[in-house]
Scaffold this motif. Structure first.
Motif, short mmCIF file in Angstrom:
data_model
loop_
_atom_site.label_atom_id
_atom_site.label_comp_id
_atom_site.label_asym_id
_atom_site.label_seq_id
_atom_site.Cartn_x
_atom_site.Cartn_y
_atom_site.Cartn_z
N VAL A 125 6.51 2.11 2.57
CA VAL A 125 5.95 1.27 1.51
C VAL A 125 5.96 2.01 0.17
CG1 VAL A 125 3.80 0.24 0.65
CG2 VAL A 125 4.55 -0.23 2.98
N VAL A 126 5.49 3.26 0.18
CA VAL A 126 5.44 4.05 -1.06
C VAL A 126 6.84 4.31 -1.59
CG1 VAL A 126 4.81 6.28 -2.06
CG2 VAL A 126 3.22 5.10 -0.52
N SER A 127 7.77 4.64 -0.69
CA SER A 127 9.11 5.03 -1.14
C SER A 127 9.98 3.85 -1.58
CB SER A 127 9.84 5.82 -0.03
OG SER A 127 9.96 5.04 1.13
N VAL A 128 9.55 2.62 -1.25
CA VAL A 128 10.32 1.44 -1.67
C VAL A 128 9.56 0.62 -2.72
CG1 VAL A 128 11.33 -0.78 -0.93
CG2 VAL A 128 11.59 1.26 0.51
N LEU A 129 8.30 0.38 -2.47
CA LEU A 129 7.57 -0.58 -3.31
C LEU A 129 7.10 -0.01 -4.65
CD1 LEU A 129 5.63 -2.79 -0.76
CD2 LEU A 129 7.93 -3.01 -1.66
N ALA A 163 1.69 3.86 11.59
CA ALA A 163 1.07 3.58 10.30
C ALA A 163 1.59 4.53 9.23
CB ALA A 163 -0.45 3.68 10.40
N ILE A 164 1.77 5.81 9.61
CA ILE A 164 2.33 6.81 8.66
C ILE A 164 3.74 6.39 8.23
CG2 ILE A 164 3.16 9.19 8.43
CD1 ILE A 164 0.75 10.00 10.24
N CYS A 165 4.55 6.01 9.23
CA CYS A 165 5.94 5.59 8.93
C CYS A 165 5.95 4.40 7.96
CB CYS A 165 6.67 5.20 10.21
SG CYS A 165 6.97 6.57 11.34
N LEU A 200 12.95 5.23 8.20
CA LEU A 200 14.16 4.74 7.56
C LEU A 200 14.40 3.25 7.86
CD1 LEU A 200 16.46 5.50 5.73
CD2 LEU A 200 17.72 6.40 7.68
N ILE A 201 14.10 2.80 9.09
CA ILE A 201 14.25 1.39 9.44
C ILE A 201 13.27 0.54 8.63
CG2 ILE A 201 13.94 -0.34 11.25
CD1 ILE A 201 16.48 1.15 11.68
N PHE A 202 12.00 0.98 8.56
CA PHE A 202 11.02 0.23 7.77
C PHE A 202 11.41 0.20 6.29
CE2 PHE A 202 7.64 1.14 11.16
CZ PHE A 202 7.64 -0.17 11.61
N ALA A 203 11.89 1.33 5.78
CA ALA A 203 12.32 1.39 4.37
C ALA A 203 13.49 0.44 4.13
CB ALA A 203 12.72 2.82 4.01
#
Length: 850
Positions: free
Chosen positions: A816-820, A809-811, A745-748
């Motif tokens: 990346v997939v869920s935002v980009l 890496a999974i996070c 969630l933080i990365f997203a």
């Protein structure tokens, strides 16, 4: 020749000013209490988010979880500090604007004429007021020169009253307007003791109406708050039904309530508007109310004056036409004795202390060409100010031997109509006027008269005038003005020229300035005769409005508004006041603007440069776009927080309480600055000034935009819950699952803040628009995340565990997939727009061939 202030008028000394101020106070009404840092703090403590934090902290104290309680109290300090910082920035920006908006007043002190802030006027001061100035204190006239005043603000009577020191009523009052001449008055009352102060103190309690955008945002926040309350009750009841643990149920409910409440949005709105106005102020654009910034970006029509706005206002005298000889003379010939009478009467018909560029030029030419300067011998004893449709003015002078000069000048049509000329002679002069006007020249007619006795006509038009000739001025368009108008047209904004000049001159200058005009000019007299419906159609198709007077200007502005246009009106004179007040954005000129124009306007351009208005419109568009980005970001990131807290609970997943208040408040601390600090600093997008203005009645988020934000939030939710199930299914503990969900969630969140910098251009394209605050906050958030993951005391406190490189890496991959994916959507949107543009060009080409 400036107005001569009598030498016996010395004014107050510094010590007398201090004594007067001690006794009578400052020249201001008892102002509404200004927000001190303490009142700001009290307002912050009243915020719903702070109240929730306090309640949660107290629950932790009651159940003996002192570590969690300490963190919550630290969060209270952090949230308060962020809010205080933002509120204080907004407050300082608004105070700076308020200070700049205060008019200056001219006073005599210690025998010197000085300009001071109006609130510093003291009882006993000698104030000077001139034509176009608002009187800022009550007083008694001690010296005047052809002084008249409009007291409509107090009496309701619209006509002006002539006064001097010997008049039965020799008093002047704060809030009234000097119509002509000059007066020096001794101040007798200031502040709330003035007549208008006694009437107007109740006005201080009147609050400004909220703007449409403010109302929409308030409704949105209230809706979210209601949803938060409903979800809070549902979670509390559901959790209590399942566990029977009231405290745990309450904490669950409060956690969710915190995740729903979009308290960042009102803070962001206030900050964006106040700081936007402050930044414009630094560029020489003074805005009276910060909410005007929002309206600026919606401007659809700019109504502009010609002289000094489109043109340089240099008014070079390039030709003189002498009627007696029927000859036109250029600059090198102005010393010809045949022109002596024309030049002299053109000067005498001007103000003795000229402020108009044309009148200054006429004084200079008189000085350079006349063998003897008679200005010191003659005194103006009667004046007819500029009036009529078209306008003219007349001055009467006399010397010590009672020799008189009666001189008039004005619009050529006005002077011709009052002169003793045959129809053929008038036609001959009109041909000359047309020739000059078609070259873009400004023309004034000059006439003289003889009059004995003191029974002056009520109207200047009743004198018997002898026509002397024409003065021909050239006021060239400003350098670079073509590019300015091209930028206005590129932004989808129409231009209307509203001027007192004649049609031929206006047409020529408009063409030289690059103003597009497909319809014939319309003059002020025509406008008044049209019905409302006709005027709406006329205002839409006409670009050039000539020989305009106040009522006609106001009629055009109102007609454009009725058509749904958002009107910016530029003006500088007393006569522009009504139209400036009526327009959505009244724009006054800082250098040549009268005080009444500046008072009526919502925006003042300090250097009279039309390009500054484009800067303001661009800033309005940037700020509005950034508010939308901030709100869309808040919606998108709140959805995964809400659903991550609630779905595991409602769906009966293995770890129902994946987030506690500690995790939610950390996310809130990340989102707050991103929303209100980072996006406020976001530079304007490349195509912002190539798009048509937004429709002002549109909601700040339309259905498509809201849907995009919801979809973004739902896809991030899917990614976060995928990380949850992936970890849980692999046999991960509650701590490991929580860590994976929290980290994803933080990365997203970080990626979303970058992706939402534009809803059209790619994330890489937007890197060209530097935003150091975004970089700084991103680095700070990552540093805090890694500290939480890998510093043991923090890991224990947040109830998380460290992650291996593969898990990190999974996070990152999930985020990346869920935002980009949104970048793919933007790419398709750009592609579609490019294809549409090509299709449009092809269609235009085929139509041209047909």
């Amino acid at each position: 020749m400036p107005y001569q202030i009598p030498g016996h008028l010395k004014g107050l000394t510094d010590s007398e000013v201090a004594a007067s101020r001690k006794q009578y106070g400052y020249n201001q009404l008892a102002t509404v209490r200004k927000s001190s840092w303490l009142s700001l703090l009290i307002d912050i403590v009243k915020e719903p988010m702070l109240i929730l934090l306090v309640v949660i902290s107290l629950i932790y104290v009651i159940v003996g979880d002192y570590g969690e309680a300490a963190f919550m109290f630290a969060a209270i300090v952090a949230v308060s500090a962020i809010s205080f910082y933002q509120d204080n920035r907004s407050k300082k920006a608004l105070e700076a604007l308020e200070k700049l908006n205060e008019p200056l007043s001219r006073v005599i002190r210690d025998s010197a004429v000085v300009d001071i802030p109006t609130h510093e006027i003291a009882v006993g001061d000698l104030c000077i007021t001139e034509e176009g100035k608002i009187i800022n204190a009550d007083g008694r006239i001690v010296h005047s020169n052809d002084f008249s005043v409009n007291e409509a603000s107090l009496t309701g009577e619209s006509f002006s009253v002539f006064k001097d020191s010997r008049s039965e009523d020799n008093r002047v009052y704060s809030g009234t307007l000097t119509v002509s001449g000059l007066a020096v008055f001794e101040v007798t009352e200031v502040g709330k003791e003035t007549r208008i102060g006694k009437i107007g103190e109740s006005l201080l309690t009147i609050k400004a109406e909220p703007s449409p955008l403010q109302l929409q945002i308030t409704r949105f926040v209230k809706t979210m708050a209601i949803i938060g309350i409903v979800i809070f009750l549902m979670v509390c009841l559901f959790r209590y039904y399942e566990t029977g643990d009231f405290v745990a149920s309450l904490l669950n409910g409060l956690t969710l309530a915190m995740s729903v409440l979009p308290e960042e949005i009102p803070v962001a709105f206030t900050t964006f508007m106040a700081l936007g106005a402050w930044k414009l102020m630094q560029q020489g654009i003074i805005i009276k109310r910060s909410s005007i910034v929002e309206t600026l970006g919606s401007t659809t029509v700019i109504c502009t004056d010609k002289t000094g706005t489109i043109t340089e206002n240099s008014m070079q005298l390039i030709n003189l036409y002498d009627f007696r000889t029927d000859k036109t003379y250029d600059t090198p010939s102005f010393g010809n004795p045949e022109l002596s009478t024309l030049i002299s009467y053109a000067m005498w018909s001007s103000e003795p202390a000229p402020f108009d560029p044309m009148e200054k030029t006429l004084h200079n030419v008189y000085e350079q060409t006349q063998p003897s300067d008679l200005r010191g011998d003659y005194r103006m004893f009667h004046e007819y100010p500029l009036e009529g449709k078209p306008p003219m003015m007349t001055h009467l002078f006399a010397d010590a031997r009672k020799n008189r000069i009666v001189a008039a000048k004005g619009a050529p049509e006005a002077i011709l109509s009052v002169s003793r000329l045959s129809a053929d002679e008038k036609e001959r002069v009109r041909e000359r006027i047309k020739t000059f006007a078609q070259q873009g020249y400004r023309i004034l007619g000059v006439a003289k008269s003889l009059f004995e006795g003191d029974d002056f006509p009520k109207k200047q038009q009743d004198f018997v005038f002898e026509f002397l000739g024409l003065t021909v001025f050239y006021d060239p368009p400003k350098k670079g003005i073509k590019e300015v108008f091209q930028r206005i047209y590129d932004a989808g904004i129409a231009v209307k020229v509203i001027t007192g000049d004649n049609a031929d001159t206006t047409n020529a200058i408009a063409a030289q300035a690059g103003i597009v005009s497909d319809a014939p000019p319309v003059n002020g007299a025509e406008i008044i005769n049209h019905s409302e419906e006709e005027l709406m159609q006329l205002s839409a198709r006409t670009t050039l409005f000539t020989r305009m007077f106040p009522e006609a200007k106001l009629a055009v502005v109102n007609a454009l508004k009725k058509r749904g246009e958002v009107v910016a009106m530029l003006g500088d004179g007393v006569n522009d006041g009504p139209a400036l007040k009526a327009a959505h954005i009244g724009v006054a000129m800082g250098n040549k603007g009268t005080e009444i124009a500046k008072s009526a306007a919502a925006l003042v351009i300090t250097n009279d440069d039309l390009e500054k208005l484009i800067t303001g419109i661009a800033a309005g568009r940037r700020i509005y776009a950034n508010i939308k980005k901030a709100i869309q970001y808040i919606i998108s990131i709140h959805i995964p927080i809400i659903l991550t807290v609630s779905l595991p609970l409602f769906l009966g997943w293995v770890f129902p309480q994946i987030f506690t208040p500690v995790h939610v408040i950390f996310l809130e601390l990340v989102m707050g600055p991103t929303c209100s600090i980072v996006y406020e600093n976001e530079p304007m997008e490349r195509n912002a000034m190539q798009r048509p203005p937004r429709i002002m009645t549109d909601t700040f988020l339309n259905g498509r935009e809201l849907m995009i934000s919801i979809v973004q939030g739902l896809v991030i939710t899917a990614g976060v819950l995928f990380a949850y199930q992936l970890t849980a299914q692999a046999g991960g503990s509650e701590e490991k699952t929580r860590t994976m969900v929290f980290t994803t969630l933080i990365f997203a969140n970080i990626l979303l803040s970058f992706a939402n910098r534009s809803f059209y251009y790619s994330i890489f394209e937007r890197f060209k628009g530097r935003n150091p605050l975004l970089t700084g906050i991103t680095v700070g958030v990552l540093a805090m995340l890694f500290a939480i993951l890998y510093v043991k005391p923090l890991s224990r406190f947040f109830d998380v565990t460290s992650l291996r490189a593969s898990e990190l890496a999974i996070c990152i991959a999930v985020a990346v997939v869920s935002v980009l994916w949104f970048e793919v959507y933007k790419w398709f949107r750009r592609k579609r727009n490019t294809l549409s543009a090509h299709a449009g060009q092809a269609h235009d080409g085929s139509r041209d061939r047909l």
